[in-house]
Write a protein that holds these residues in place. Structure first.
Motif, mmCIF file in Angstrom:
data_model
loop_
_atom_site.group_PDB
_atom_site.id
_atom_site.type_symbol
_atom_site.label_atom_id
_atom_site.label_comp_id
_atom_site.label_asym_id
_atom_site.label_seq_id
_atom_site.Cartn_x
_atom_site.Cartn_y
_atom_site.Cartn_z
ATOM 1 N N ARG A 77 -11.562 5.840 -9.812
ATOM 2 C CA ARG A 77 -11.303 7.100 -9.101
ATOM 3 C C ARG A 77 -11.589 6.997 -7.609
ATOM 4 N N ASP A 78 -12.638 6.309 -7.224
ATOM 5 C CA ASP A 78 -12.952 6.200 -5.796
ATOM 6 C C ASP A 78 -11.841 5.471 -5.045
ATOM 7 N N ALA A 79 -11.348 4.381 -5.610
ATOM 8 C CA ALA A 79 -10.263 3.639 -4.969
ATOM 9 C C ALA A 79 -8.990 4.469 -4.905
ATOM 10 N N MET A 80 -8.672 5.179 -6.006
ATOM 11 C CA MET A 80 -7.475 6.027 -6.002
ATOM 12 C C MET A 80 -7.602 7.138 -4.967
ATOM 13 N N ALA A 81 -8.756 7.776 -4.882
ATOM 14 C CA ALA A 81 -8.959 8.868 -3.921
ATOM 15 C C ALA A 81 -8.847 8.354 -2.490
ATOM 16 N N THR A 82 -9.424 7.194 -2.220
ATOM 17 C CA THR A 82 -9.339 6.604 -0.881
ATOM 18 C C THR A 82 -7.895 6.299 -0.510
ATOM 19 N N ALA A 83 -7.137 5.778 -1.461
ATOM 20 C CA ALA A 83 -5.724 5.467 -1.207
ATOM 21 C C ALA A 83 -4.925 6.735 -0.929
ATOM 22 N N ALA A 84 -5.164 7.790 -1.710
ATOM 23 C CA ALA A 84 -4.454 9.056 -1.485
ATOM 24 C C ALA A 84 -4.783 9.603 -0.104
ATOM 25 N N HIS A 85 -6.048 9.595 0.260
ATOM 26 C CA HIS A 85 -6.471 10.110 1.571
ATOM 27 C C HIS A 85 -5.920 9.284 2.730
ATOM 28 N N ALA A 86 -5.600 8.018 2.482
ATOM 29 C CA ALA A 86 -5.056 7.152 3.541
ATOM 30 C C ALA A 86 -3.707 7.657 4.045
ATOM 31 N N LEU A 87 -3.024 8.483 3.254
ATOM 32 C CA LEU A 87 -1.711 9.013 3.647
ATOM 33 C C LEU A 87 -1.825 10.263 4.514
ATOM 34 N N ASP A 88 -3.007 10.875 4.556
ATOM 35 C CA ASP A 88 -3.229 12.098 5.333
ATOM 36 C C ASP A 88 -2.875 11.899 6.803
ATOM 37 N N GLY A 89 -2.039 12.789 7.318
ATOM 38 C CA GLY A 89 -1.682 12.762 8.732
ATOM 39 C C GLY A 89 -0.565 11.809 9.099
ATOM 40 N N LEU A 90 -0.096 11.008 8.139
ATOM 41 C CA LEU A 90 0.974 10.050 8.434
ATOM 42 C C LEU A 90 2.334 10.729 8.326
#
Length: 156
Positions: A77-90
Motif C-alpha cells: 500500500r505504501d508503494a502504491m500510494a506513493t506512485a499515485a501521489h507522484a501524478l499530482d500536479g502533472l
C-alpha cells in the motif's frame, strides 16, 4: 471486443482532458486509484472531485517515470500510494486506448505514465471516467464499453 472505431470514440471523449493537470491523486480501497481533473466540484461527501474524475477500478496498473517503475497494483500500500501521489500536479499530455481489451496509457508531464491493463474479458469495469456533463464512460469488461448517465452519488 473493442475495435478501431470504439477506440477512436473513446479517445475523442477523453481528448478534452489533455493539457489539464491531475490533482487529488490517491489510492483508495484495495488497489483502486483516483485522479481528478478540472475545476473542483461541490462536495457531496468527504472527498472533493474534479469536473473530470478517473477511477481505476478493476484492472492492473502501474506508474512509470522515465525508465523507472514507481509501483504497480500488486505492490504494498505504501508503494502504491506513493506512485499515485507522484501524478499530482502533472499535466496530462496524451491518453491512448488500446484494442481489443481497452487497456490505456495516460502520459503526463515529467515523463510519468499511468498504464492500465484489463484483467477480465467477462466481468467488471476496468476503469471509469466521470465527465462534466453528468455521464460516465466505463471501459470493460473485456472490450465492451458504455457511456451512460452517472448514478447520483456514484462518484467514489
Amino acid at each position: 471486443m473493442a475495435d478501431a472505431n470504439d477506440v477512436a470514440q473513446i479517445q475523442a471523449m477523453l481528448a478534452p482532458l489533455v493539457g489539464r493537470a491531475a490533482w487529488g491523486c490517491r489510492l483508495g480501497h484495495g488497489s483502486f486509484v483516483t485522479l481528478e481533473f478540472g475545476e473542483p466540484q461541490p462536495a457531496t461527501g468527504d472527498v472533493v472531485h474534479g469536473a473530470w474524475h478517473l477511477w481505476v477500478y478493476g484492472c492492473a496498473w502501474r506508474v512509470e517515470r522515465g525508465d523507472e517503475l514507481l509501483a504497480g497494483s500488486d505492490d504494498d500500500r505504501d508503494a502504491m500510494a506513493t506512485a499515485a501521489h507522484a501524478l499530482d500536479g502533472l499535466e496530462l499530455e496524451d491518453v491512448t486506448v488500446h484494442a481489443p481489451g481497452l487497456d490505456a496509457t495516460w502520459r503526463f508531464s515529467g515523463g510519468c505514465c499511468l498504464r492500465l491493463f484489463s484483467m477480465s474479458a467477462l466481468q467488471g469495469e476496468h476503469w471509469l471516467v466521470y465527465l462534466p456533463n453528468g455521464q460516465v464512460l466505463s471501459a470493460g469488461p473485456g472490450g465492451a464499453w458504455s457511456l451512460e448517465p452517472a448514478a447520483a452519488g456514484a462518484v467514489p
